[in-house]
Design a protein around this motif. Structure first.
Motif, short mmCIF file in Angstrom:
data_model
loop_
_atom_site.label_atom_id
_atom_site.label_comp_id
_atom_site.label_asym_id
_atom_site.label_seq_id
_atom_site.Cartn_x
_atom_site.Cartn_y
_atom_site.Cartn_z
N ARG A 494 0.83 -1.20 0.00
CA ARG A 494 0.00 0.00 0.00
C ARG A 494 0.87 1.26 0.00
O ARG A 494 0.57 2.23 -0.71
CB ARG A 494 -0.92 0.00 1.24
N ILE A 495 1.93 1.24 0.77
CA ILE A 495 2.84 2.39 0.79
C ILE A 495 3.49 2.58 -0.57
O ILE A 495 3.64 3.70 -1.07
CB ILE A 495 3.90 2.20 1.90
N LEU A 496 3.88 1.44 -1.21
CA LEU A 496 4.48 1.52 -2.55
C LEU A 496 3.48 2.10 -3.55
O LEU A 496 3.86 2.90 -4.42
CB LEU A 496 4.93 0.14 -2.99
N ASP A 497 2.21 1.70 -3.46
CA ASP A 497 1.19 2.23 -4.37
C ASP A 497 1.09 3.75 -4.29
O ASP A 497 0.96 4.44 -5.30
CB ASP A 497 -0.17 1.60 -4.08
N VAL A 498 1.14 4.26 -3.06
CA VAL A 498 1.10 5.72 -2.89
C VAL A 498 2.34 6.36 -3.50
O VAL A 498 2.26 7.39 -4.19
CB VAL A 498 0.99 6.08 -1.39
N LEU A 526 -5.55 6.18 -4.82
CA LEU A 526 -5.49 6.94 -3.57
C LEU A 526 -6.79 6.89 -2.78
O LEU A 526 -6.76 6.86 -1.55
CB LEU A 526 -5.11 8.40 -3.87
N PHE A 527 -7.93 6.87 -3.48
CA PHE A 527 -9.20 7.06 -2.77
C PHE A 527 -10.18 5.89 -2.87
O PHE A 527 -11.16 5.86 -2.13
CB PHE A 527 -9.89 8.33 -3.30
N ASN A 528 -9.92 4.93 -3.75
CA ASN A 528 -10.88 3.83 -3.93
C ASN A 528 -10.29 2.45 -3.66
O ASN A 528 -10.90 1.44 -4.01
CB ASN A 528 -11.47 3.87 -5.34
N GLY A 529 -9.10 2.39 -3.06
CA GLY A 529 -8.52 1.11 -2.68
C GLY A 529 -7.93 0.30 -3.81
O GLY A 529 -7.66 -0.90 -3.64
N TYR A 530 -7.72 0.91 -4.98
CA TYR A 530 -7.12 0.20 -6.09
C TYR A 530 -5.61 0.06 -5.86
O TYR A 530 -5.02 0.76 -5.04
CB TYR A 530 -7.36 0.94 -7.41
N SER A 531 -5.01 -0.88 -6.61
CA SER A 531 -3.57 -1.05 -6.59
C SER A 531 -3.06 -0.94 -8.03
O SER A 531 -3.75 -1.34 -8.98
CB SER A 531 -3.20 -2.42 -6.01
N TRP A 532 -1.86 -0.42 -8.20
CA TRP A 532 -1.32 -0.30 -9.55
C TRP A 532 -1.14 -1.67 -10.19
O TRP A 532 -1.46 -1.87 -11.37
CB TRP A 532 0.02 0.45 -9.52
N VAL A 533 -0.62 -2.62 -9.43
CA VAL A 533 -0.37 -3.97 -9.95
C VAL A 533 -1.06 -4.97 -9.04
O VAL A 533 -0.81 -5.00 -7.83
CB VAL A 533 1.13 -4.27 -10.01
N HIS A 534 -1.95 -5.77 -9.60
CA HIS A 534 -2.68 -6.75 -8.78
C HIS A 534 -3.23 -7.84 -9.69
O HIS A 534 -3.14 -7.74 -10.91
CB HIS A 534 -3.83 -6.07 -8.02
N PHE A 535 -3.84 -8.86 -9.06
CA PHE A 535 -4.43 -9.96 -9.84
C PHE A 535 -5.95 -9.96 -9.74
O PHE A 535 -6.59 -10.84 -10.30
CB PHE A 535 -3.89 -11.31 -9.36
N ASN A 536 -6.53 -8.99 -9.00
CA ASN A 536 -7.99 -8.94 -8.90
C ASN A 536 -8.55 -7.77 -9.69
O ASN A 536 -7.82 -7.07 -10.41
CB ASN A 536 -8.44 -8.90 -7.43
N GLU A 537 -9.86 -7.55 -9.56
CA GLU A 537 -10.52 -6.54 -10.37
C GLU A 537 -10.14 -5.11 -9.97
O GLU A 537 -10.33 -4.17 -10.75
CB GLU A 537 -12.04 -6.71 -10.31
N ASN A 538 -9.61 -4.93 -8.75
CA ASN A 538 -9.22 -3.59 -8.31
C ASN A 538 -7.77 -3.30 -8.69
O ASN A 538 -6.97 -2.84 -7.88
CB ASN A 538 -9.40 -3.45 -6.79
N ALA A 539 -7.43 -3.57 -9.93
CA ALA A 539 -6.06 -3.37 -10.40
C ALA A 539 -6.06 -2.38 -11.55
O ALA A 539 -6.91 -2.45 -12.45
CB ALA A 539 -5.45 -4.70 -10.85
N ILE A 540 -5.12 -1.48 -11.54
CA ILE A 540 -4.92 -0.61 -12.70
C ILE A 540 -4.29 -1.42 -13.82
O ILE A 540 -4.72 -1.40 -14.96
CB ILE A 540 -4.03 0.60 -12.33
N TYR A 541 -3.24 -2.19 -13.46
CA TYR A 541 -2.61 -3.11 -14.40
C TYR A 541 -2.79 -4.52 -13.86
O TYR A 541 -2.13 -4.92 -12.91
CB TYR A 541 -1.13 -2.78 -14.56
N ARG A 542 -3.70 -5.26 -14.46
CA ARG A 542 -4.02 -6.59 -13.96
C ARG A 542 -3.07 -7.63 -14.54
O ARG A 542 -2.83 -7.66 -15.75
CB ARG A 542 -5.47 -6.95 -14.30
N LEU A 543 -2.55 -8.50 -13.68
CA LEU A 543 -1.58 -9.51 -14.08
C LEU A 543 -2.27 -10.65 -14.82
O LEU A 543 -3.40 -11.03 -14.49
CB LEU A 543 -0.86 -10.06 -12.85
N PRO A 544 -1.61 -11.25 -15.81
CA PRO A 544 -2.18 -12.41 -16.51
C PRO A 544 -2.24 -13.63 -15.59
O PRO A 544 -1.42 -13.77 -14.67
CB PRO A 544 -1.22 -12.64 -17.68
N ASP A 545 -3.18 -14.51 -15.84
CA ASP A 545 -3.42 -15.66 -14.96
C ASP A 545 -2.22 -16.57 -14.82
O ASP A 545 -2.01 -17.19 -13.76
CB ASP A 545 -4.61 -16.47 -15.48
#
Length: 571
Positions: A494-498, A526-545
C-alpha cells in the motif's frame, strides 16, 4: 475441511454414515478443490454466510439418519468416538445429547469440552483471564454428565434436535451451543460426556479475538442468551446495566487480546527508549561531563523518532511475523543505520548531536529486540532462526514410504527442507493416509508440547503443523504459503502504491496512456482502494493468470515496480 472429510471418509468405509457439508459462501477455489475428491459427500452451497446455527439446521433438515453429529471442519474424530456416542444416545430416554473430550493440535485439553451454565460472575472472571476463579469451565475428567457442550462436536437424536427447534438462528456464530444445552436442561434432558476418548479440534486462530467484530458477535450472543432464558434479562433497568456491563467486558477483552498482537512492537519501542535514555544520560555525565549535553528536547522528540524508525524498519523486514528470524533483524538493522545517518545529516545544526550517540542508538535498536527474542525463545522453547531456509527434522510415522513425496511438497510450496530426525525425535510427521484416525489422535494427544506433530496427506497434498489454542500452526499446500497475503507485505504494497502514484503523474507524459487516464487511475489508487499492480478486479494493471500463483507465492516490491513500469511504458 479436507482433513476432516478425509477422517470421515475412513469412518464411512466401516460405518453407514452420511456426510453433509453446508458451505457458507467459501471461495470457489475451495469447493473446486474439495468436491471432486469427495464425490459421496453431499454439498449444500449458499451464496451468503448463513451463520453457524442456520447452516447446521439446513444440514440437519437434509439428513436421513435418526442420529446427528454436528462437527466443525477443523477436527479429527474416530470411529470409536462415534460408536460410543451412538450407544450413549440410545442408553436411556433422558439423554438429549452427547459431548466428547477435545484436545487442541498440540495435545492440550480444551476446557470448552465441559462447561457449566454461565452467569455474570463466572463470565467476568473468564473474560479477565482468571479461569481458576470461574465456575464456567469444568475439569478435563468431568463425570459422565455436563451442563454445556461445545458446538465443535455435538451428537443428537434428530427427533430431539428438531423438537427443540434446532439451533436458535438468532445466534450467528457464538452462543448457540450454550443455548441448546440450556434448552435440553429445561426439557429435563441431560448431556452425557465421553471423557476417556478424545477428538482433536484445531484451535490456533486466537488472533481473531482481537477483532472488534468478533467481540461484538460474542457478547451479543451472551446478551441474547440471558434475555431469552432468564426473566431478569428482560427487565428494562437490569437490561440497561447488563448491556453496559457487557460493553465493558467486550472492551476489556478486545484490549487484552489486541495487546497480544502488538506485544513485540510495543515491547521493542519501550525497551529501546528506556535503554537509550539511560545510556545517553550516563554518556552525557561520564563521557561529555555535561549533564545538559543532550537537552530535554532530545528525549521527548528526537529519541522517539529514531526509535519509531527502528520499529518501522523491523516491520518492513518482516521481523514481526510468527517465526523469530534473526536474519530479518540484521536486515532491519542495516536499513536502520542508513536511515539514522540520513536523519542525522538532514537535521538542522542545532539538533545534530554526537555521531557516537547515533551509533549507540543503532546498536541498542539491534541489541534490545535480540535480547527480547532470545529470552522469549528460551521461555517458549521455540528455535531462533538465522536465515530463510527452514529445516524440518522429523520422524515419519507409521513408516517412511512417503518420504520422497513429503520432501517434494516442502520443496514446491515452502522454504522448508526435510531432515531425518535423530533420536529422540523433536517432531513427528503423521501420514494420515496410512494411519487410523485413532492413531493420529493418539500421536497428538501424547505430544503435549514434548514434540511437534505435523499431519501429512498425499491424497490431499498438504502438510499441517498442529497448532494449539494459543499458537497458530503452519500449513504447507498448493493453495497456501502465499507471502503476498502477509500483513507486512500488504502494508508495504500500500505504501508503494502511494509512492508510485507520486511518480505516475510526472511521468504520465511519457506513458502509453493519456495524462487523463493516468490521473483517473491515480485517484482510484489513492481514494478507492485500487492497486497499480494486482491480480484482482481492483487493479490498474491486472496480471495475466499464468503468473498469478508465482506472484502471490514469491511476492516482492521489486515485482510491483517492474510490472508498473512495464505496463505503463512498454505493454
Amino acid at each position: 475441511m479436507h482433513l476432516t472429510l478425509s477422517t470421515l471418509q475412513k469412518i464411512k468405509a466401516k460405518m453407514n454414515i452420511e456426510v453433509i457439508v453446508v458451505d457458507n459462501n467459501s471461495s470457489a477455489d475451495t469447493l473446486a478443490y474439495v468436491k471432486p475428491r469427495f464425490p459421496e459427500v453431499i454439498f449444500i452451497s449458499s451464496d451468503i454466510n448463513l451463520g453457524f446455527s442456520k447452516a447446521n439446521n439446513l444440514g440437519v433438515n437434509h439428513a436421513n439418519s435418526d442420529n446427528i453429529l454436528i462437527l466443525n471442519p477443523d477436527t479429527i474424530i474416530s470411529e470409536e468416538v462415534i460408536q460410543r456416542a451412538l450407544e450413549l444416545l440410545k442408553a436411556d430416554n433422558d439423554t438429549g445429547a452427547v459431548a466428547v473430550k477435545m484436545l487442541d493440535g498440540q495435545g492440550n485439553f480444551l476446557p470448552e469440552s465441559a462447561r457449566g451454565f454461565p452467569d455474570l460472575k463466572s463470565s467476568f472472571f473468564k473474560i479477565l483471564g482468571f479461569k481458576k476463579w470461574s465456575s464456567y469451565y469444568k475439569t478435563q475428567d468431568s463425570n459422565d454428565k455436563i451442563e454445556v457442550m461445545s458446538g465443535a462436536c455435538m451428537f443428537f437424536q434428530k427427533e430431539i434436535y428438531q423438537k427443540l427447534g434446532g439451533l436458535d438462528e438468532r445466534y450467528f456464530m457464538y452462543g448457540e451451543d450454550i443455548d441448546i444445552s440450556y434448552q435440553l436442561h429445561k426439557n429435563g434432558l441431560h448431556i452425557k460426556y465421553i471423557h476417556d476418548l478424545e477428538i482433536v479440534h484445531f484451535k490456533g486462530r486466537s488472533s481473531v479475538k482481537s477483532n472488534w467484530r468478533y467481540q461484538t458477535a460474542f457478547y451479543n450472543a451472551m446478551k441474547l442468551y440471558w434475555q431469552k432464558n432468564f426473566q431478569w434479562g428482560q427487565h428494562s433497568v437490569l437490561n440497561f446495566f447488563l448491556s453496559l456491563a457487557l460493553w465493558g467486558l467486550k472492551f476489556i477483552s478486545a484490549m487484552r487480546h489486541g495487546l497480544k498482537q502488538v506485544f513485540f512492537p510495543l515491547a521493542d519501542f519501550i525497551g529501546i527508549m528506556a535503554v537509550s535514555s539511560m545510556f545517553t544520560y550516563f554518556w552525557s555525565i561520564w563521557i561529555k561531563n555535561d549533564l545538559g549535553f543532550l537537552p530535554p528536547f532530545f528525549y521527548y522528540l528526537v529519541l522517539p523518532i529514531y526509535t519509531l524508525v527502528a520499529i518501522v524498519s523491523m516491520l518492513f523486514a518482516k521481523f514481526y511475523l510468527n517465526e523469530i528470524d534473526i536474519s530479518k533483524l540484521v536486515k532491519a538493522s542495516i536499513a536502520n543505520l542508513a536511515l539514522f545517518l540520513t536523519i542525522y545529516f538532514i537535521l538542522p545544526i542545532d539538533f545534530k548531536y554526537s555521531r557516537a550517540v547515533i551509533i549507540i542508538l543503532w546498536f541498542i535498536s539491534f541489541f534490545v529486540p535480540l535480547v527480547f527474542r532470545w529470552s522469549y525463545s528460551k521461555y517458549r522453547q521455540i528455535p531462533l532462526l538465522f536465515n530463510d531456509a527452514r529445516y524440518l527434522e522429523s520422524e515419519i510415522v507409521p513408516d517412511n514410504r512417503n518420504e520422497t513425496s513429503i520432501a517434494k511438497l516442502l520443496s514446491n510450496y515452502s522454504n522448508y527442507r526435510l531432515l531425518k530426525s535423530q533420536k529422540p525425535a523433536v517432531s513427528f510427521i503423521v501420514d494420515m493416509d496410512n494411519s487410523t484416525n485413532s492413531e493420529t489422535i493418539q500421536w497428538i494427544g501424547n505430544s503435549n508440547h514434548k514434540y511437534h506433530v505435523w499431519i501429512y496427506s498425499e491424497s490431499g497434498d498438504y502438510l499441517i503443523k498442529s497448532h494449539g489454542k494459543d499458537e497458530n500452526g503452519y500449513i504447507i499446500a498448493a493453495d497456501e504459503n502465499f507471502t503476498f497475503f502477509e500483513w507486512t507485505n500488504m502494508l508495504r504494497k500500500r505504501i508503494l502504491d502511494v509512492g508510485l502514484t507520486c511518480l505516475a503523474l510526472p511521468l504520465s507524459i511519457f506513458s502509453k496512456q493519456t495524462v487523463s487516464e493516468i490521473f483517473s487511475a491515480s485517484k482510484r489508487v489513492l481514494f478507492n482502494g485500487y492497486s497499480w499492480v494486482h491480480f484482482n478486479e481492483n487493479a490498474i494493471y491486472r496480471l495475466p493468470d499464468d503468473i498469478v500463483e508465482d506472484y502471490k507465492r514469491n511476492y516482492s516490491l521489486k515485482a510491483d515496480v517492474y510490472y508498473f513500469f512495464r505496463y505503463m511504458f512498454i505493454s
